[in-house]
Scaffold this motif. Structure first.
Motif, PDB file in Angstrom:
ATOM      1  N   GLY A  76       0.832  -1.195   0.000  1.00  0.00           N
ATOM      2  CA  GLY A  76       0.000   0.000   0.000  1.00  0.00           C
ATOM      3  C   GLY A  76       0.860   1.235   0.000  1.00  0.00           C
ATOM      4  N   ASP A  77       0.626   2.106  -0.966  1.00  0.00           N
ATOM      5  CA  ASP A  77       1.369   3.358  -1.083  1.00  0.00           C
ATOM      6  C   ASP A  77       0.562   4.454  -0.398  1.00  0.00           C
ATOM      7  N   LEU A  78       1.005   4.868   0.800  1.00  0.00           N
ATOM      8  CA  LEU A  78       0.284   5.864   1.587  1.00  0.00           C
ATOM      9  C   LEU A  78       0.467   7.254   0.989  1.00  0.00           C
ATOM     10  N   CYS A  79      -0.563   8.082   1.104  1.00  0.00           N
ATOM     11  CA  CYS A  79      -0.572   9.385   0.426  1.00  0.00           C
ATOM     12  C   CYS A  79       0.478  10.346   0.965  1.00  0.00           C
ATOM     13  N   GLY A  80       0.626  10.386   2.298  1.00  0.00           N
ATOM     14  CA  GLY A  80       1.489  11.394   2.887  1.00  0.00           C
ATOM     15  C   GLY A  80       0.866  12.775   2.776  1.00  0.00           C
ATOM     16  N   PRO A  81       1.590  13.804   3.214  1.00  0.00           N
ATOM     17  CA  PRO A  81       1.035  15.167   3.231  1.00  0.00           C
ATOM     18  C   PRO A  81       1.163  15.869   1.886  1.00  0.00           C
ATOM     19  N   LYS A  82       0.660  15.256   0.843  1.00  0.00           N
ATOM     20  CA  LYS A  82       0.709  15.847  -0.490  1.00  0.00           C
ATOM     21  C   LYS A  82      -0.147  17.111  -0.515  1.00  0.00           C
ATOM     22  N   ILE A  83       0.450  18.218  -0.927  1.00  0.00           N
ATOM     23  CA  ILE A  83      -0.278  19.489  -1.014  1.00  0.00           C
ATOM     24  C   ILE A  83      -0.833  19.622  -2.433  1.00  0.00           C
ATOM     25  N   ARG A  84      -2.123  19.925  -2.525  1.00  0.00           N
ATOM     26  CA  ARG A  84      -2.769  20.034  -3.829  1.00  0.00           C
ATOM     27  C   ARG A  84      -3.627  21.294  -3.890  1.00  0.00           C
ATOM     28  N   THR A  85      -3.944  21.703  -5.108  1.00  0.00           N
ATOM     29  CA  THR A  85      -4.908  22.786  -5.281  1.00  0.00           C
ATOM     30  C   THR A  85      -6.306  22.252  -4.958  1.00  0.00           C
ATOM     31  N   GLY A  86      -7.197  23.163  -4.594  1.00  0.00           N
ATOM     32  CA  GLY A  86      -8.572  22.774  -4.305  1.00  0.00           C
ATOM     33  C   GLY A  86      -9.381  22.657  -5.591  1.00  0.00           C
TER      34      GLY A  86
END
Length: 472
Positions: A76-86
């Motif tokens: 399983g590849d965990l998302c982590g604190p990836k910052i994205r646009t809304g």
């Protein structure tokens, strides 16, 4: 599983193939063909999908692997604190020189992004990269919960695109609340290991390992600070991933090839597996054949000595998932089958444990003798990993009664995992080893093999014997 006759490749591929599941592999027939084409490890991307969907995918992979009599690991590849646009609805077109405002998602007055801590961490003059570096801003001033930026490189900005701050030390925890929930779910499911995104420090890895216990953790190297802390991260992680997407955005695309070589070298020196990932056959998302540059990229990763190469959108959402795996296998076979093939040679430190000493002796034996393969009895996988780091010219067959070890060995360079019941005497080990190798077509009568095993010691992982044996 016990009693099964497991398939092995006629020509054993040493570099392993990782494939990501997604909508393109939702059909059972496609998944079956994917595994038959040569997939060793399957990735479940927790940035997408639901727990129910991932549970179904896990069950499908394990059932199909059993049907084909192969050992296929699932992580399983965990998302982590990836910052994205809304949510930007139809998107925005931005021109160079425009002024834009970034705000926390849910706030008015600008482009929302999914992290509030960065508004404190980011300083005036620092760059902001969006959508994998296709757009670039520079922070010109700050206000409360606002970053006012000048567009350096314009283009169309869409919803939910990645946002990177390559020059900023972010006070982010690598393990989000969602990651914790996904990790507990994955443990209950029986995932073979996890990948942790946006690792910055060894403590990030340890936080997940405290949850996972003995289940392995692969640290994804995506931020420049992780390169600074690489030695510490490698000392606690069970392997690493060269995550070239965000790494290229944050460090600069031109630096990625040299970083890739460094990461592979440092992992091998510590007997840790390393996955090379991101855009390896990107054009095959739409096209049935790759570009020459992509073929060279995969080939060079193999020559660098990577343990595995990974397909992402190519198999998760592409139009040609089976062809992508087959092409990856063809490239690996061509490189490894070349008469001049040799991965980057390394100078390893002198052995400090029995296991390392036995591995060194086994490598020396195959260098000077006509040995068909090395068979390794291992309840932890340690001896197989120590052998794999040398990239020996013959296969390493890992024999173990622990199913979780069998699955993890699917990621190791040049290692063929085989189930073998727990045995207590050297004679039983040798006899069982010979029978299994003959049954699986790995040896013939008269072949010489090296066998490493441990006995009359307390605890697992205590290999202390090397035996040269003639199949008869």
């Amino acid at each position: 599983m016990p009693g099964q006759h497991w398939k092995t490749e006629g020509k054993m591929r040493k570099t392993k193939i990782v494939a990501t599941l997604g909508p393109a592999t939702a059909d059972d027939d496609i998944l079956a063909r994917l595994i038959a084409a040569g997939v060793d490890v399957v990735r479940l991307n927790f940035s997408h999908g639901t727990h129910e969907g991932h549970a179904q995918s896990f069950a499908r992979v394990k059932a199909e692997a059993l049907r084909q009599k192969k050992h296929v690991a699932v992580f399983g590849d965990l998302c982590g604190p990836k910052i994205r646009t809304g949510d930007l609805k139809d998107g925005l077109f931005l021109s160079s020189g425009d002024e834009v405002v970034l705000v926390p998602e849910g706030h008015s007055g600008g482009i929302g992004i999914t992290n509030e801590e960065c508004f404190t961490d980011v300083q005036v003059g620092e760059p902001v990269m969006l959508d994998d570096g296709y757009l670039a801003f520079e922070v010109t001033r700050k206000e409360r919960d606002k970053l006012i930026c000048r567009v350096v490189t314009g283009g169309r900005l869409k919803s939910h695109k990645g946002v990177n701050f390559p020059s900023t030390t972010l006070s982010l925890c690598a393990l989000t609340e969602k990651d914790r929930e996904d990790a507990y779910f994955g443990l209950d499911l029986g995932l073979d290991f996890f990948a942790l995104s946006f690792v910055q420090t060894p403590e990030d890895v340890m936080e997940l390992k405290q949850i996972c216990g003995r289940t392995g953790v692969i640290a994804k190297i995506e931020r420049p600070v992780a390169l600074t802390n690489l030695e510490g991260i490698l000392s606690v992680a069970d392997g690493i991933m060269v995550a070239r997407g965000d790494l290229g955005v944050e460090r600069g695309f031109e630096h990625v090839p040299a970083i890739q070589k460094r990461l592979i070298r440092e992992s091998r020196l510590r007997a840790k597996p390393v996955i090379t990932a991101t855009q390896m056959l990107e054009s095959m998302i739409q096209n049935p054949t790759p570009t020459r540059a992509e073929v060279s990229d995969v080939a060079n990763a193999v020559l660098d000595g990577t343990s595995a190469v990974m397909l992402s959108a190519e198999t998760a959402a592409g139009q040609h998932p089976i062809e992508a795996v087959k092409m990856m296998a063809r490239i690996i076979d061509a490189v490894e089958g070349d008469s001049y093939f040799e991965t980057v040679p390394l100078q390893f430190q002198a052995a400090t444990t029995f296991t390392q000493a036995i591995a060194n002796a086994a490598v020396s034996a195959i260098t000077n003798l006509d040995v068909r393969l090395i068979a390794v009895f291992s309840q932890t996988g340690e001896t197989a990993r120590e052998l794999a780091k040398f990239h020996p010219r013959v296969p390493v067959v890992a024999l173990t009664s622990r199913l979780e070890v069998l699955a993890c060995m699917s990621l190791e360079w040049g290692v063929v995992p085989l189930y073998c019941p727990a045995l207590s005497t050297p004679a039983e080990m040798v006899q069982s080893c010979q029978s299994l190798l003959l049954e699986n077509g790995l040896v013939r009568s008269g072949d010489r093999i090296a066998i490493s095993m441990g006995f009359e010691v307390d605890g697992a992982g205590r290999t202390n014997t090397l035996k040269l044996h003639v199949i008869g």
